[in-house]
Structures are given as structure tokens and as C-alpha cells.
Design a protein around this motif. Structure first.
Motif, PDB file in Angstrom:
ATOM      1  N   VAL A  21      55.843  47.199  48.654  1.00 22.72           N
ATOM      2  CA  VAL A  21      56.408  48.398  48.028  1.00 22.72           C
ATOM      3  C   VAL A  21      56.958  49.334  49.103  1.00 22.72           C
ATOM      4  O   VAL A  21      58.053  49.874  48.978  1.00 22.72           O
ATOM      5  CB  VAL A  21      55.347  49.120  47.169  1.00 22.72           C
ATOM      6  N   PHE A  22      56.217  49.496  50.177  1.00 20.59           N
ATOM      7  CA  PHE A  22      56.636  50.382  51.273  1.00 20.59           C
ATOM      8  C   PHE A  22      57.826  49.785  52.016  1.00 20.59           C
ATOM      9  O   PHE A  22      58.751  50.502  52.412  1.00 20.59           O
ATOM     10  CB  PHE A  22      55.464  50.630  52.216  1.00 20.59           C
ATOM     11  N   GLU A  23      57.829  48.479  52.182  1.00 18.09           N
ATOM     12  CA  GLU A  23      58.958  47.810  52.831  1.00 18.09           C
ATOM     13  C   GLU A  23      60.217  47.951  51.983  1.00 18.09           C
ATOM     14  O   GLU A  23      61.303  48.214  52.509  1.00 18.09           O
ATOM     15  CB  GLU A  23      58.614  46.336  53.053  1.00 18.09           C
ATOM     16  N   ASP A  24      60.079  47.794  50.658  1.00 15.15           N
ATOM     17  CA  ASP A  24      61.226  47.915  49.758  1.00 15.15           C
ATOM     18  C   ASP A  24      61.846  49.306  49.818  1.00 15.15           C
ATOM     19  O   ASP A  24      63.068  49.443  49.890  1.00 15.15           O
ATOM     20  CB  ASP A  24      60.818  47.611  48.311  1.00 15.15           C
ATOM     21  N   ILE A  25      61.032  50.348  49.805  1.00 15.28           N
ATOM     22  CA  ILE A  25      61.593  51.697  49.825  1.00 15.28           C
ATOM     23  C   ILE A  25      62.243  52.005  51.172  1.00 15.28           C
ATOM     24  O   ILE A  25      63.273  52.670  51.241  1.00 15.28           O
ATOM     25  CB  ILE A  25      60.551  52.778  49.428  1.00 15.28           C
ATOM     26  N   ALA A  26      61.685  51.453  52.252  1.00 15.21           N
ATOM     27  CA  ALA A  26      62.294  51.658  53.568  1.00 15.21           C
ATOM     28  C   ALA A  26      63.683  51.022  53.622  1.00 15.21           C
ATOM     29  O   ALA A  26      64.633  51.625  54.140  1.00 15.21           O
ATOM     30  CB  ALA A  26      61.394  51.084  54.657  1.00 15.21           C
ATOM     31  N   VAL A  27      63.827  49.835  53.061  1.00 16.85           N
ATOM     32  CA  VAL A  27      65.126  49.159  53.028  1.00 16.85           C
ATOM     33  C   VAL A  27      66.106  49.966  52.172  1.00 16.85           C
ATOM     34  O   VAL A  27      67.253  50.193  52.566  1.00 16.85           O
ATOM     35  CB  VAL A  27      64.980  47.716  52.492  1.00 16.85           C
ATOM     36  N   ARG A  28      65.663  50.426  51.013  1.00 19.49           N
ATOM     37  CA  ARG A  28      66.544  51.203  50.135  1.00 19.49           C
ATOM     38  C   ARG A  28      66.981  52.515  50.779  1.00 19.49           C
ATOM     39  O   ARG A  28      68.063  53.016  50.502  1.00 19.49           O
ATOM     40  CB  ARG A  28      65.862  51.490  48.812  1.00 19.49           C
ATOM     41  N   SER A  42      46.248  59.590  46.964  1.00 19.09           N
ATOM     42  CA  SER A  42      45.373  58.486  46.579  1.00 19.09           C
ATOM     43  C   SER A  42      44.947  57.728  47.836  1.00 19.09           C
ATOM     44  O   SER A  42      45.793  57.181  48.554  1.00 19.09           O
ATOM     45  CB  SER A  42      46.090  57.521  45.635  1.00 19.09           C
ATOM     46  N   LEU A  43      43.635  57.713  48.067  1.00 19.95           N
ATOM     47  CA  LEU A  43      43.153  56.989  49.250  1.00 19.95           C
ATOM     48  C   LEU A  43      43.453  55.497  49.148  1.00 19.95           C
ATOM     49  O   LEU A  43      43.829  54.871  50.134  1.00 19.95           O
ATOM     50  CB  LEU A  43      41.655  57.215  49.444  1.00 19.95           C
ATOM     51  N   THR A  44      43.312  54.928  47.978  1.00 22.23           N
ATOM     52  CA  THR A  44      43.520  53.492  47.823  1.00 22.23           C
ATOM     53  C   THR A  44      44.994  53.128  47.828  1.00 22.23           C
ATOM     54  O   THR A  44      45.451  52.334  48.655  1.00 22.23           O
ATOM     55  CB  THR A  44      42.872  52.998  46.513  1.00 22.23           C
ATOM     56  N   SER A  45      45.754  53.703  46.911  1.00 23.50           N
ATOM     57  CA  SER A  45      47.164  53.322  46.764  1.00 23.50           C
ATOM     58  C   SER A  45      48.045  53.826  47.887  1.00 23.50           C
ATOM     59  O   SER A  45      48.835  53.071  48.450  1.00 23.50           O
ATOM     60  CB  SER A  45      47.708  53.842  45.433  1.00 23.50           C
ATOM     61  N   ASP A  46      47.934  55.106  48.204  1.00 19.15           N
ATOM     62  CA  ASP A  46      48.816  55.712  49.195  1.00 19.15           C
ATOM     63  C   ASP A  46      48.357  55.440  50.623  1.00 19.15           C
ATOM     64  O   ASP A  46      49.119  54.907  51.439  1.00 19.15           O
ATOM     65  CB  ASP A  46      48.908  57.222  48.970  1.00 19.15           C
ATOM     66  N   ILE A  47      47.138  55.801  50.932  1.00 19.01           N
ATOM     67  CA  ILE A  47      46.652  55.682  52.307  1.00 19.01           C
ATOM     68  C   ILE A  47      46.369  54.225  52.660  1.00 19.01           C
ATOM     69  O   ILE A  47      46.822  53.724  53.686  1.00 19.01           O
ATOM     70  CB  ILE A  47      45.409  56.574  52.537  1.00 19.01           C
ATOM     71  N   GLY A  48      45.639  53.517  51.809  1.00 27.10           N
ATOM     72  CA  GLY A  48      45.363  52.103  52.065  1.00 27.10           C
ATOM     73  C   GLY A  48      46.631  51.274  52.131  1.00 27.10           C
ATOM     74  O   GLY A  48      46.803  50.440  53.013  1.00 27.10           O
ATOM     75  N   GLY A  49      47.537  51.513  51.196  1.00 22.32           N
ATOM     76  CA  GLY A  49      48.807  50.789  51.199  1.00 22.32           C
ATOM     77  C   GLY A  49      49.660  51.130  52.404  1.00 22.32           C
ATOM     78  O   GLY A  49      50.260  50.257  53.021  1.00 22.32           O
ATOM     79  N   GLY A  50      49.712  52.405  52.741  1.00 22.63           N
ATOM     80  CA  GLY A  50      50.474  52.826  53.918  1.00 22.63           C
ATOM     81  C   GLY A  50      49.933  52.209  55.195  1.00 22.63           C
ATOM     82  O   GLY A  50      50.689  51.759  56.051  1.00 22.63           O
TER      83      GLY A  50
END
Length: 94
Positions: A21-28, A42-50
Motif C-alpha cells: 500500500v505504501f509502495e503504491d502511493i509512493a509510485v502514484r 494507528s499503531l498497527t496499520s500506520d506505524i507497523g505498516g510504515g
């Protein structure tokens, strides 16, 4: 005009914390993940994913206490105003 790109995940699609998801938004947005931040509450979705995507992370706690377990953000602030202060001071990560 305020954002380079917006990515909304549909219920059947890939969602945070999946690093793609983060890679996709960076490309866009016309860039990459290098020197990028994930700011979220969100610790799980935002921080963990980041973190999984290799980003510098900033957690907006809204007064909540950071638990000892789970993702540990690089920075913690209580509100969005404080987040902007850090982002303006720190700029892109190296």
C-alpha cells in the motif's frame, strides 16, 4: 491540488499494514519510499505498516499511552499540530 496522490483501499483490495500500500502511493505520487514518513494514529496499520515499508514513523497518540508491545514509532506526538512541527524541523529522512 493539496496532495500529490490519494489512495483509497477498497474492502476487497490490499490494505494497511501491507507494505505494498505504501509502495503504491509512493509510485502514484511520483516518488519512492526513500526519505519518506508515515504519520498516523494507528499503531498497527500506520506505524507497523510504515515500518514494514522502511519509512520513518510518527504516531499521533491523541493522549494515549504507547504500549510496551507492538510497533514502536520513531516519534510520538499528541496531536497533528505537533506532528507538523516535527516534520518541518526534520524534513525528509536520510
Amino acid at each position: 491540488e493539496l496532495f500529490d496522490a490519494v489512495l483509497i483501499c477498497d474492502p476487497g483490495g490490499t490494505r494497511k499494514p501491507d507494505p505494498t500500500v505504501f509502495e503504491d502511493i509512493a509510485v502514484r505520487a511520483g516518488g519512492g519510499l526513500r526519505n519518506s514518513w508515515m504519520v498516523g494514529d494507528s499503531l498497527t496499520s500506520d506505524i507497523g505498516g510504515g515500518q514494514a515499508a522502511g519509512l520513518t514513523t510518527l504516531w499521533i497518540s491523541h493522549g494515549r499511552i504507547l504500549p510496551d508491545h507492538g510497533p514502536q514509532p520513531d516519534h510520538v506526538v499528541s496531536n497533528i499540530s505537533a506532528a507538523f512541527q516535527i516534520l518541518l524541523k526534520e524534513g525528509p529522512t536520510s
